[in-house]
Write a protein that holds these residues in place. Structure first.
Motif, PDB file in Angstrom:
ATOM      1  N   UNK A  49      74.092  27.425  13.620  1.00  0.00           N
ATOM      2  CA  UNK A  49      72.774  27.217  13.006  1.00  0.00           C
ATOM      3  C   UNK A  49      71.640  27.286  14.032  1.00  0.00           C
ATOM      4  N   UNK A  50      70.620  28.036  13.703  1.00  0.00           N
ATOM      5  CA  UNK A  50      69.455  28.152  14.567  1.00  0.00           C
ATOM      6  C   UNK A  50      69.565  29.192  15.666  1.00  0.00           C
ATOM      7  N   UNK A  51      70.757  29.739  15.870  1.00  0.00           N
ATOM      8  CA  UNK A  51      70.945  30.729  16.933  1.00  0.00           C
ATOM      9  C   UNK A  51      70.428  32.098  16.497  1.00  0.00           C
ATOM     10  N   UNK A 165      73.347  26.200  23.167  1.00  0.00           N
ATOM     11  CA  UNK A 165      72.001  25.666  23.115  1.00  0.00           C
ATOM     12  C   UNK A 165      71.701  24.763  24.306  1.00  0.00           C
ATOM     13  N   UNK A 166      70.540  24.955  24.890  1.00  0.00           N
ATOM     14  CA  UNK A 166      70.059  24.125  25.987  1.00  0.00           C
ATOM     15  C   UNK A 166      68.686  23.589  25.585  1.00  0.00           C
ATOM     16  N   UNK A 168      65.980  22.909  23.308  1.00  0.00           N
ATOM     17  CA  UNK A 168      65.614  23.366  21.961  1.00  0.00           C
ATOM     18  C   UNK A 168      65.896  24.848  21.737  1.00  0.00           C
ATOM     19  N   UNK A 169      66.424  25.529  22.751  1.00  0.00           N
ATOM     20  CA  UNK A 169      66.629  26.966  22.619  1.00  0.00           C
ATOM     21  C   UNK A 169      68.019  27.432  23.025  1.00  0.00           C
ATOM     22  N   UNK A 170      68.297  28.672  22.702  1.00  0.00           N
ATOM     23  CA  UNK A 170      69.575  29.303  23.052  1.00  0.00           C
ATOM     24  C   UNK A 170      69.329  30.367  24.123  1.00  0.00           C
ATOM     25  N   UNK A 171      69.784  30.131  25.338  1.00  0.00           N
ATOM     26  CA  UNK A 171      69.612  31.149  26.387  1.00  0.00           C
ATOM     27  C   UNK A 171      70.297  32.459  25.988  1.00  0.00           C
ATOM     28  N   UNK A 172      69.676  33.580  26.328  1.00  0.00           N
ATOM     29  CA  UNK A 172      70.219  34.892  25.998  1.00  0.00           C
ATOM     30  C   UNK A 172      70.471  35.678  27.276  1.00  0.00           C
TER      31      UNK A 172
END
Length: 215
Positions: A49-51, A165-166, A168-172
Motif C-alpha cells: 500500500x502506498x508504494x 518504506x523509509x 514517509x516515502x519509498x526509495x527508488x
C-alpha cells in the motif's frame, strides 16, 4: 616403400585441419546465439500500500551478427520476450513486445506487466526475465510470439526497484538487467511456461506492450 608426393601430403594435412576446426566453429556459432540475449531483474513492493509502480525500460541495439540471419528480413526491429515470475517461481504473465533500433519502450510493472495475471493473484515481488529475439520469417514481422522465436542479440533493459518504506516515502533505485547465458533448458522452459499460460488463461496471463516513446 614409396614416398608420398609433397602436394598430396599438403592436401591431406589441410583437409585434416579443416575437419578438426569444423566442430569448433559450429560450437562457437551455436553459443553466439545464446549470449547477449537473456537478462534477469527483480521487482519488489508491487502490492505494498502506498508504494509507487516500478518501470521497465528496454531498447534494441541492432546487433544481428548471428548465423542463419535472413537477409530479406529487416532486423532493425526485434522482440523483447518478457516473462514475469512471482517469487514462488510461478509464471504470472508473458508477452512479446517489438522495439526498433535505439527505440525506447517503457512498461509500468503494476499495470502493464502484472495487471492481467494468470491466476488473478498479483505478486508483491518476483523476477522479470527478458529474451531478445528475431522474427522467424517474413510472414511473422510485427508479431512477437514469446512461445516460438529465435533468440538473437541484443536488447538492453533497466528496471526501477521500489525499496522498503523509509519515513514517509519509498526509495527508488534502478539497475541494468543482469545478463546471463541462455541454456537450452531455460529457453525451452520459458517458451513452455508461456504457452501453457496463454492456453490455460483464455486471455489472462498475457502482459501489455506499450509503443515506443517518440524519438
Amino acid at each position: 616403400m614409396k614416398k608420398m608426393p609433397f602436394a598430396v601430403l599438403a592436401i591431406l594435412v589441410t583437409a585434416l585441419a579443416i575437419g578438426m576446426a569444423a566442430p569448433v566453429a559450429s560450437a562457437q556459432t551455436d553459443s553466439i546465439q545464446q549470449v547477449d540475449v537473456f537478462s534477469t531483474n527483480y521487482f519488489s513492493n508491487n502490492t505494498t500500500p502506498g508504494a509507487p509502480p516500478a518501470t521497465l525500460r528496454f531498447t534494441e541495439q541492432e546487433s544481428q551478427a548471428v548465423a542463419g540471419a535472413n537477409p530479406a528480413i529487416d532486423y532493425t526491429e526485434e522482440c523483447a520476450m518478457i516473462y514475469v515470475y512471482a517469487a514462488d517461481q510461478q509464471l504470472a504473465e508473458c508477452c512479446g513486445c517489438p522495439v526498433s533500433k535505439n527505440g525506447l519502450v517503457s512498461e509500468n510493472v503494476q499495470k502493464d506487466l502484472l495487471g492481467n495475471t494468470l491466476t488473478r493473484v498479483v505478486p508483491n515481488e518476483g523476477v522479470i526475465q527478458i529474451v531478445s529475439g528475431r522474427y522467424l520469417d517474413l510472414g511473422s514481422i510485427g508479431v512477437c510470439d514469446p512461445t516460438k522465436f529465435i533468440p538473437a542479440p541484443e536488447i538492453n533493459s533497466w528496471l526501477t526497484h521500489i525499496q522498503n518504506k523509509v519515513g514517509t516515502g519509498f526509495p527508488i533505485t534502478e539497475t541494468h538487467g543482469d545478463e546471463e547465458f541462455l541454456s537450452d533448458d531455460e529457453f525451452v522452459t520459458l517458451e513452455a511456461d508461456c504457452a501453457f499460460a496463454m492456453r490455460l488463461g483464455s486471455g489472462f496471463g498475457v502482459c501489455h506492450c506499450n509503443t515506443e516513446a517518440v524519438k
